[in-house]
Design a protein around this motif. Structure first.
Motif, PDB file in Angstrom:
ATOM      1  N   PRO A  65      -5.901   8.418   2.500  1.00  0.00           N
ATOM      2  CA  PRO A  65      -5.296   8.072   1.214  1.00  0.00           C
ATOM      3  C   PRO A  65      -3.843   7.643   1.350  1.00  0.00           C
ATOM      4  N   PRO A  66      -3.410   6.781   0.438  1.00  0.00           N
ATOM      5  CA  PRO A  66      -2.002   6.412   0.414  1.00  0.00           C
ATOM      6  C   PRO A  66      -1.148   7.632   0.096  1.00  0.00           C
ATOM      7  N   GLU A  67       0.102   7.542   0.469  1.00  0.00           N
ATOM      8  CA  GLU A  67       0.981   8.681   0.274  1.00  0.00           C
ATOM      9  C   GLU A  67       2.311   8.203  -0.312  1.00  0.00           C
ATOM     10  N   CYS A  68       2.870   9.012  -1.173  1.00  0.00           N
ATOM     11  CA  CYS A  68       4.178   8.689  -1.743  1.00  0.00           C
ATOM     12  C   CYS A  68       5.256   8.954  -0.692  1.00  0.00           C
ATOM     13  N   SER A  69       6.094   7.928  -0.432  1.00  0.00           N
ATOM     14  CA  SER A  69       7.153   8.110   0.566  1.00  0.00           C
ATOM     15  C   SER A  69       8.229   9.059   0.073  1.00  0.00           C
ATOM     16  N   ASN A  70       8.269   9.237  -1.201  1.00  0.00           N
ATOM     17  CA  ASN A  70       9.335  10.062  -1.768  1.00  0.00           C
ATOM     18  C   ASN A  70       8.988  11.550  -1.739  1.00  0.00           C
ATOM     19  N   GLY A  72       5.551  12.770  -0.940  1.00  0.00           N
ATOM     20  CA  GLY A  72       4.403  13.120  -0.113  1.00  0.00           C
ATOM     21  C   GLY A  72       3.099  13.283  -0.872  1.00  0.00           C
ATOM     22  N   PHE A  73       3.105  13.028  -2.159  1.00  0.00           N
ATOM     23  CA  PHE A  73       1.881  13.149  -2.957  1.00  0.00           C
ATOM     24  C   PHE A  73       0.792  12.210  -2.415  1.00  0.00           C
ATOM     25  N   SER A  74      -0.444  12.719  -2.292  1.00  0.00           N
ATOM     26  CA  SER A  74      -1.518  11.862  -1.781  1.00  0.00           C
ATOM     27  C   SER A  74      -2.822  12.059  -2.546  1.00  0.00           C
ATOM     28  N   GLY A  75      -2.763  12.677  -3.703  1.00  0.00           N
ATOM     29  CA  GLY A  75      -3.995  12.970  -4.440  1.00  0.00           C
ATOM     30  C   GLY A  75      -4.391  11.897  -5.422  1.00  0.00           C
ATOM     31  N   PHE A  76      -4.247  10.642  -5.025  1.00  0.00           N
ATOM     32  CA  PHE A  76      -4.577   9.552  -5.941  1.00  0.00           C
ATOM     33  C   PHE A  76      -6.070   9.531  -6.242  1.00  0.00           C
ATOM     34  N   ASP A  77      -6.403   9.251  -7.500  1.00  0.00           N
ATOM     35  CA  ASP A  77      -7.806   9.233  -7.919  1.00  0.00           C
ATOM     36  C   ASP A  77      -8.595   8.176  -7.176  1.00  0.00           C
ATOM     37  N   ASP A  78      -7.984   7.013  -7.035  1.00  0.00           N
ATOM     38  CA  ASP A  78      -8.677   5.891  -6.431  1.00  0.00           C
ATOM     39  C   ASP A  78      -7.829   5.357  -5.284  1.00  0.00           C
ATOM     40  N   ARG A  85       2.594   3.525  -8.556  1.00  0.00           N
ATOM     41  CA  ARG A  85       3.596   4.501  -8.920  1.00  0.00           C
ATOM     42  C   ARG A  85       3.043   5.902  -8.677  1.00  0.00           C
ATOM     43  N   CYS A  86       3.885   6.770  -8.199  1.00  0.00           N
ATOM     44  CA  CYS A  86       3.459   8.137  -7.917  1.00  0.00           C
ATOM     45  C   CYS A  86       3.343   8.929  -9.221  1.00  0.00           C
ATOM     46  N   PRO A  87       2.168   9.539  -9.475  1.00  0.00           N
ATOM     47  CA  PRO A  87       2.024  10.305 -10.716  1.00  0.00           C
ATOM     48  C   PRO A  87       2.868  11.580 -10.708  1.00  0.00           C
ATOM     49  N   SER A  88       3.285  11.982  -9.542  1.00  0.00           N
ATOM     50  CA  SER A  88       4.034  13.223  -9.437  1.00  0.00           C
ATOM     51  C   SER A  88       5.529  13.010  -9.661  1.00  0.00           C
ATOM     52  N   CYS A  89       6.123  12.052  -8.939  1.00  0.00           N
ATOM     53  CA  CYS A  89       7.581  11.881  -9.032  1.00  0.00           C
ATOM     54  C   CYS A  89       7.973  10.519  -9.595  1.00  0.00           C
ATOM     55  N   LYS A  90       6.985   9.663  -9.923  1.00  0.00           N
ATOM     56  CA  LYS A  90       7.219   8.333 -10.514  1.00  0.00           C
ATOM     57  C   LYS A  90       7.845   7.332  -9.546  1.00  0.00           C
ATOM     58  N   SER A  91       7.954   7.697  -8.288  1.00  0.00           N
ATOM     59  CA  SER A  91       8.476   6.742  -7.321  1.00  0.00           C
ATOM     60  C   SER A  91       7.492   5.592  -7.147  1.00  0.00           C
ATOM     61  N   GLU A  95       3.030   4.446   0.211  1.00  0.00           N
ATOM     62  CA  GLU A  95       2.504   3.919   1.473  1.00  0.00           C
ATOM     63  C   GLU A  95       1.089   3.403   1.258  1.00  0.00           C
ATOM     64  N   GLU A  96       0.652   2.515   2.121  1.00  0.00           N
ATOM     65  CA  GLU A  96      -0.706   1.997   1.990  1.00  0.00           C
ATOM     66  C   GLU A  96      -1.731   2.964   2.571  1.00  0.00           C
ATOM     67  N   PRO A  97      -2.958   2.873   2.072  1.00  0.00           N
ATOM     68  CA  PRO A  97      -4.031   3.628   2.712  1.00  0.00           C
ATOM     69  C   PRO A  97      -4.308   3.058   4.112  1.00  0.00           C
ATOM     70  N   VAL A  98      -4.876   3.863   4.987  1.00  0.00           N
ATOM     71  CA  VAL A  98      -5.298   3.390   6.297  1.00  0.00           C
ATOM     72  C   VAL A  98      -6.822   3.401   6.331  1.00  0.00           C
TER      73      VAL A  98
END
Ligand SMILES: [Zn+2]
Length: 102
Positions: A65-70, A72-78, A85-91, A95-98
């Motif tokens: 999963p992609p990860e927020c660089s700000n 570290g959130f990675s629990g994206f639904d899709d 935009r990060c749902p946790s910190c709005k950054s 990062e892209e998924p691998v």
């Protein structure tokens, strides 16, 4: 292949090239676009099809999963939905998924 305005005419070939590349090495959608000379949106548009077609064989398309660089959130639904935009910190520094074929 230099006929740049007929994008999408040969989607099956595109999917096969994506799968072939992922058999060689893991890649992000941007790396695939670069390596295969595709538009990034074509890569994203092909991934669900690639996933289905490899499952017809004995493989699976895995997505780290992609990860927020700000934060570290990675629990994206899709994870393939290109979150902007990060749902946790709005950054917006996501990062892209691998992608990996297993
Ligand atoms: Zn965040």
């Amino acid at each position: 292949m230099s006929n740049g305005d007929s994008e999408g005419v040969d989607e099956e070939t595109t999917r096969r090239r994506i799968a072939d590349h992922l058999r060689d090495e893991d890649a992000t959608p941007s790396e695939l676009a670069e390596a295969l000379d595709l538009h990034l949106r074509s890569v994203y548009a092909s991934l669900s099809h690639v996933s289905r077609s490899v499952e017809a064989g004995d493989e699976r398309l895995l997505v780290v999963p992609p990860e927020c660089s700000n934060c570290g959130f990675s629990g994206f639904d899709d994870p393939l939905g290109r979150p902007s935009r990060c749902p946790s910190c709005k950054s917006e520094r996501i990062e892209e998924p691998v992608l990996r074929l297993d």
